[in-house]
Design an enzyme around this catalytic site. Structure first.
Site, PDB file in Angstrom:
ATOM      1  N   LYS A  18       0.836  -1.211   0.000  1.00  0.00           N
ATOM      2  CA  LYS A  18       0.000   0.000   0.000  1.00  0.00           C
ATOM      3  C   LYS A  18       0.874   1.266   0.000  1.00  0.00           C
ATOM      4  O   LYS A  18       0.670   2.168  -0.808  1.00  0.00           O
ATOM      5  CB  LYS A  18      -0.950   0.000   1.215  1.00  0.00           C
ATOM      6  CG  LYS A  18      -1.926  -1.177   1.218  1.00  0.00           C
ATOM      7  CD  LYS A  18      -2.874  -1.147   2.377  1.00  0.00           C
ATOM      8  CE  LYS A  18      -2.231  -1.362   3.736  1.00  0.00           C
ATOM      9  NZ  LYS A  18      -1.595  -2.697   3.916  1.00  0.00           N
ATOM     10  N   ARG A  93     -10.676   0.601   8.047  1.00  0.00           N
ATOM     11  CA  ARG A  93     -10.284  -0.786   8.316  1.00  0.00           C
ATOM     12  C   ARG A  93     -11.379  -1.580   8.993  1.00  0.00           C
ATOM     13  O   ARG A  93     -11.195  -2.782   9.241  1.00  0.00           O
ATOM     14  CB  ARG A  93      -9.049  -0.825   9.217  1.00  0.00           C
ATOM     15  CG  ARG A  93      -7.793  -0.642   8.456  1.00  0.00           C
ATOM     16  CD  ARG A  93      -6.620  -0.890   9.357  1.00  0.00           C
ATOM     17  NE  ARG A  93      -5.512  -0.162   8.805  1.00  0.00           N
ATOM     18  CZ  ARG A  93      -4.328  -0.691   8.548  1.00  0.00           C
ATOM     19  NH1 ARG A  93      -4.067  -1.921   8.840  1.00  0.00           N
ATOM     20  NH2 ARG A  93      -3.377   0.044   8.032  1.00  0.00           N
ATOM     21  N   ARG A 132      11.419  -6.617   5.695  1.00  0.00           N
ATOM     22  CA  ARG A 132      11.323  -5.161   5.491  1.00  0.00           C
ATOM     23  C   ARG A 132      12.206  -4.412   6.485  1.00  0.00           C
ATOM     24  O   ARG A 132      12.228  -4.694   7.680  1.00  0.00           O
ATOM     25  CB  ARG A 132       9.876  -4.687   5.671  1.00  0.00           C
ATOM     26  CG  ARG A 132       9.774  -3.161   5.580  1.00  0.00           C
ATOM     27  CD  ARG A 132       8.355  -2.682   5.457  1.00  0.00           C
ATOM     28  NE  ARG A 132       7.495  -3.141   6.524  1.00  0.00           N
ATOM     29  CZ  ARG A 132       6.175  -2.970   6.522  1.00  0.00           C
ATOM     30  NH1 ARG A 132       5.577  -2.367   5.521  1.00  0.00           N
ATOM     31  NH2 ARG A 132       5.449  -3.410   7.529  1.00  0.00           N
ATOM     32  N   ARG A 165      10.562  -2.349  11.788  1.00  0.00           N
ATOM     33  CA  ARG A 165       9.363  -1.896  12.503  1.00  0.00           C
ATOM     34  C   ARG A 165       9.034  -2.848  13.637  1.00  0.00           C
ATOM     35  O   ARG A 165       9.182  -4.057  13.496  1.00  0.00           O
ATOM     36  CB  ARG A 165       8.168  -1.830  11.525  1.00  0.00           C
ATOM     37  CG  ARG A 165       7.961  -0.463  10.930  1.00  0.00           C
ATOM     38  CD  ARG A 165       6.972  -0.450   9.797  1.00  0.00           C
ATOM     39  NE  ARG A 165       5.650  -0.995  10.100  1.00  0.00           N
ATOM     40  CZ  ARG A 165       4.617  -0.903   9.267  1.00  0.00           C
ATOM     41  NH1 ARG A 165       4.736  -0.272   8.104  1.00  0.00           N
ATOM     42  NH2 ARG A 165       3.450  -1.437   9.579  1.00  0.00           N
ATOM     43  N   ARG A 176      -1.279  -9.381  12.711  1.00  0.00           N
ATOM     44  CA  ARG A 176      -1.791  -8.348  11.793  1.00  0.00           C
ATOM     45  C   ARG A 176      -2.521  -8.975  10.608  1.00  0.00           C
ATOM     46  O   ARG A 176      -3.550  -8.459  10.167  1.00  0.00           O
ATOM     47  CB  ARG A 176      -0.632  -7.477  11.294  1.00  0.00           C
ATOM     48  CG  ARG A 176      -0.115  -6.522  12.363  1.00  0.00           C
ATOM     49  CD  ARG A 176       1.281  -6.041  12.059  1.00  0.00           C
ATOM     50  NE  ARG A 176       1.374  -5.311  10.821  1.00  0.00           N
ATOM     51  CZ  ARG A 176       2.477  -5.269  10.062  1.00  0.00           C
ATOM     52  NH1 ARG A 176       3.559  -5.944  10.412  1.00  0.00           N
ATOM     53  NH2 ARG A 176       2.481  -4.570   8.969  1.00  0.00           N
TER      54      ARG A 176
HETATM   55  P1  AP5 Z   1       4.682  -1.754   1.981  1.00  0.00           P
HETATM   56  O1  AP5 Z   1       4.457  -0.849   0.825  1.00  0.00           O
HETATM   57  O2  AP5 Z   1       5.317  -1.204   3.208  1.00  0.00           O
HETATM   58  O3  AP5 Z   1       3.324  -2.535   2.314  1.00  0.00           O
HETATM   59  P2  AP5 Z   1       2.034  -2.071   3.090  1.00  0.00           P
HETATM   60  O4  AP5 Z   1       0.875  -2.723   2.449  1.00  0.00           O
HETATM   61  O5  AP5 Z   1       2.008  -0.579   3.211  1.00  0.00           O
HETATM   62  O6  AP5 Z   1       2.345  -2.775   4.454  1.00  0.00           O
HETATM   63  P3  AP5 Z   1       2.151  -2.289   5.944  1.00  0.00           P
HETATM   64  O7  AP5 Z   1       2.832  -3.336   6.775  1.00  0.00           O
HETATM   65  O8  AP5 Z   1       2.625  -0.887   6.148  1.00  0.00           O
HETATM   66  O9  AP5 Z   1       0.613  -2.363   6.061  1.00  0.00           O
HETATM   67  P4  AP5 Z   1      -0.215  -2.473   7.349  1.00  0.00           P
HETATM   68  O10 AP5 Z   1      -1.603  -2.320   6.847  1.00  0.00           O
HETATM   69  O11 AP5 Z   1       0.039  -3.675   8.178  1.00  0.00           O
HETATM   70  O12 AP5 Z   1       0.383  -1.315   8.247  1.00  0.00           O
HETATM   71  P5  AP5 Z   1      -0.006   0.193   8.423  1.00  0.00           P
HETATM   72  O13 AP5 Z   1       1.260   0.943   8.448  1.00  0.00           O
HETATM   73  O14 AP5 Z   1      -1.072   0.631   7.505  1.00  0.00           O
HETATM   74  O15 AP5 Z   1       5.540  -2.993   1.443  1.00  0.00           O
HETATM   75  C1  AP5 Z   1       5.919  -4.029   2.334  1.00  0.00           C
HETATM   76  C2  AP5 Z   1       7.283  -4.592   1.917  1.00  0.00           C
HETATM   77  O16 AP5 Z   1       7.172  -5.199   0.646  1.00  0.00           O
HETATM   78  C3  AP5 Z   1       8.382  -3.531   1.779  1.00  0.00           C
HETATM   79  O17 AP5 Z   1       9.596  -4.072   2.188  1.00  0.00           O
HETATM   80  C4  AP5 Z   1       8.393  -3.220   0.273  1.00  0.00           C
HETATM   81  O18 AP5 Z   1       9.660  -2.765  -0.145  1.00  0.00           O
HETATM   82  C5  AP5 Z   1       8.045  -4.571  -0.289  1.00  0.00           C
HETATM   83  N1  AP5 Z   1       7.328  -4.495  -1.553  1.00  0.00           N
HETATM   84  C6  AP5 Z   1       6.308  -3.657  -1.886  1.00  0.00           C
HETATM   85  N2  AP5 Z   1       5.873  -3.927  -3.122  1.00  0.00           N
HETATM   86  C7  AP5 Z   1       6.620  -4.970  -3.578  1.00  0.00           C
HETATM   87  C8  AP5 Z   1       6.643  -5.695  -4.796  1.00  0.00           C
HETATM   88  N3  AP5 Z   1       5.811  -5.441  -5.811  1.00  0.00           N
HETATM   89  N4  AP5 Z   1       7.504  -6.724  -4.901  1.00  0.00           N
HETATM   90  C9  AP5 Z   1       8.376  -7.014  -3.888  1.00  0.00           C
HETATM   91  N5  AP5 Z   1       8.419  -6.340  -2.722  1.00  0.00           N
HETATM   92  C10 AP5 Z   1       7.549  -5.326  -2.566  1.00  0.00           C
HETATM   93  O19 AP5 Z   1      -0.651   0.190   9.886  1.00  0.00           O
HETATM   94  C11 AP5 Z   1       0.140  -0.135  11.019  1.00  0.00           C
HETATM   95  C12 AP5 Z   1      -0.739  -0.201  12.255  1.00  0.00           C
HETATM   96  O20 AP5 Z   1      -1.388   1.072  12.466  1.00  0.00           O
HETATM   97  C13 AP5 Z   1      -1.895  -1.204  12.203  1.00  0.00           C
HETATM   98  O21 AP5 Z   1      -1.465  -2.507  12.540  1.00  0.00           O
HETATM   99  C14 AP5 Z   1      -2.828  -0.612  13.258  1.00  0.00           C
HETATM  100  O22 AP5 Z   1      -2.357  -0.891  14.553  1.00  0.00           O
HETATM  101  C15 AP5 Z   1      -2.688   0.889  13.039  1.00  0.00           C
HETATM  102  N6  AP5 Z   1      -3.704   1.429  12.111  1.00  0.00           N
HETATM  103  C16 AP5 Z   1      -3.454   2.009  10.908  1.00  0.00           C
HETATM  104  N7  AP5 Z   1      -4.612   2.391  10.331  1.00  0.00           N
HETATM  105  C17 AP5 Z   1      -5.600   2.059  11.195  1.00  0.00           C
HETATM  106  C18 AP5 Z   1      -7.022   2.186  11.145  1.00  0.00           C
HETATM  107  N8  AP5 Z   1      -7.642   2.733  10.087  1.00  0.00           N
HETATM  108  N9  AP5 Z   1      -7.719   1.718  12.195  1.00  0.00           N
HETATM  109  C19 AP5 Z   1      -7.103   1.184  13.268  1.00  0.00           C
HETATM  110  N10 AP5 Z   1      -5.764   1.029  13.372  1.00  0.00           N
HETATM  111  C20 AP5 Z   1      -5.026   1.466  12.334  1.00  0.00           C
END
Ligand code: AP5
Length: 227
Positions: A18, A93, A132, A165, A176
């Site tokens: 994402k 979410r 990552r 992280r 997660r």
């Molecule tokens: P990356 O782009 O970082 O993936 P991502 O989908 O953004 O993964 P996240 O782990 O950040 O998502 P998440 O939903 O768990 O966490 P978030 O930060 O939103 O890519 C991942 C890896 O893959 C990287 O190393 C990248 O280089 C690699 N990659 C990417 N594309 C690739 C490709 N095509 N091929 C190969 N490699 C690739 O949320 C964190 C926390 O915040 C949640 O757990 C929760 O506690 C809280 N939170 C956030 N939003 C809410 C909400 N709305 N409600 C409640 N809690 C919330």
């Protein structure tokens, strides 16, 4: 005049890409974006009132409560530029968040016109998240994978630190992924009747995934995406 502004929510399991894809889309489209996860991590690092409240939850891979998240998004939407679209990375979410978002966007007269659903296998998500690292301390954060030797060397040569992280530890990754399946996947059925869900295979190179997303929306933002 037709309203061609993109109003998009980016969905997908942890590791689907994402944040990575948000960066591509920001360069491509006249939009502003919000990553709720990144914003929460920054609050946590800064030790703000919100950050202290959410720090433990983030580390355990649990969701922050709906009330807090909805209030946060409300504030962000208040400052939305009128001449740009928006992309939400990580919100909504839960069903209550989706309902609240609909209400807020209706007030603004700017309903969602796209939900991008990035699809990735559990094994690939675990591989990506387990490896990552954030290249930290030398300009804007860069997300890399520990097995990408060139990216690792580039970061170290610039004097950067490779940081993992706190929610990328194996047990938290599993938590997660489970939370995503239970709380967030059902949202797709909430949006499907509107014909705005665009499912995209998230394996392949970052550029290939970006191209698949873009194809679903261009040449016109009003294009109805594929289900
Ligand atoms: P990356 O782009 O970082 O993936 P991502 O989908 O953004 O993964 P996240 O782990 O950040 O998502 P998440 O939903 O768990 O966490 P978030 O930060 O939103 O890519 C991942 C890896 O893959 C990287 O190393 C990248 O280089 C690699 N990659 C990417 N594309 C690739 C490709 N095509 N091929 C190969 N490699 C690739 O949320 C964190 C926390 O915040 C949640 O757990 C929760 O506690 C809280 N939170 C956030 N939003 C809410 C909400 N709305 N409600 C409640 N809690 C919330």
């Amino acid at each position: 005049m037709p309203d061609n502004r993109m109003h998009i929510a980016l969905f997908g399991p942890p590791g689907a890409g994402k944040s990575t894809q948000s960066k591509f889309l920001l360069r491509r489209w006249p939009i502003v974006s919000l990553s709720t996860g990144k914003m929460l991590r920054e609050e946590s690092a800064a030790g703000s009132e919100l950050g202290l409240k959410v720090r433990d939850l983030l580390g355990r891979g649990e969701l922050v409560d709906d009330e807090t998240m909805i209030a946060t998004i409300r504030k962000w939407l208040e400052n939305l530029p009128a001449d740009k679209g928006f992309l939400l990375d990580g919100f909504p979410r839960t069903i209550p968040q989706a309902i609240a978002l609909d209400e807020m966007l209706e007030e603004l007269g700017r309903p969602l016109n796209g939900v991008v659903n990035l699809k990735l296998s559990v094994s690939e998500a675990v591989y990506r998240l387990g490896g990552r690292r954030i290249c930290y301390g030398v300009g804007p954060e860069e997300i890399i994978h520990i097995n990408d030797e060139d990216a690792v060397n580039r970061c170290l040569a610039r004097g950067g630190l490779l940081v993992q992280r706190s929610d990328d530890l194996p047990n938290v990754i599993v938590k997660r992924l489970n939370v995503h399946e239970a709380e967030t996947e059902p949202l797709l059925n909430y949006y499907r009747p509107r014909n705005i869900v665009h499912s995209v295979e998230a394996s392949g190179s970052q550029e290939e995934v970006a191209q698949r997303i873009v194809e679903g929306f261009e040449p016109k933002a009003s294009h109805t995406p594929k289900q």
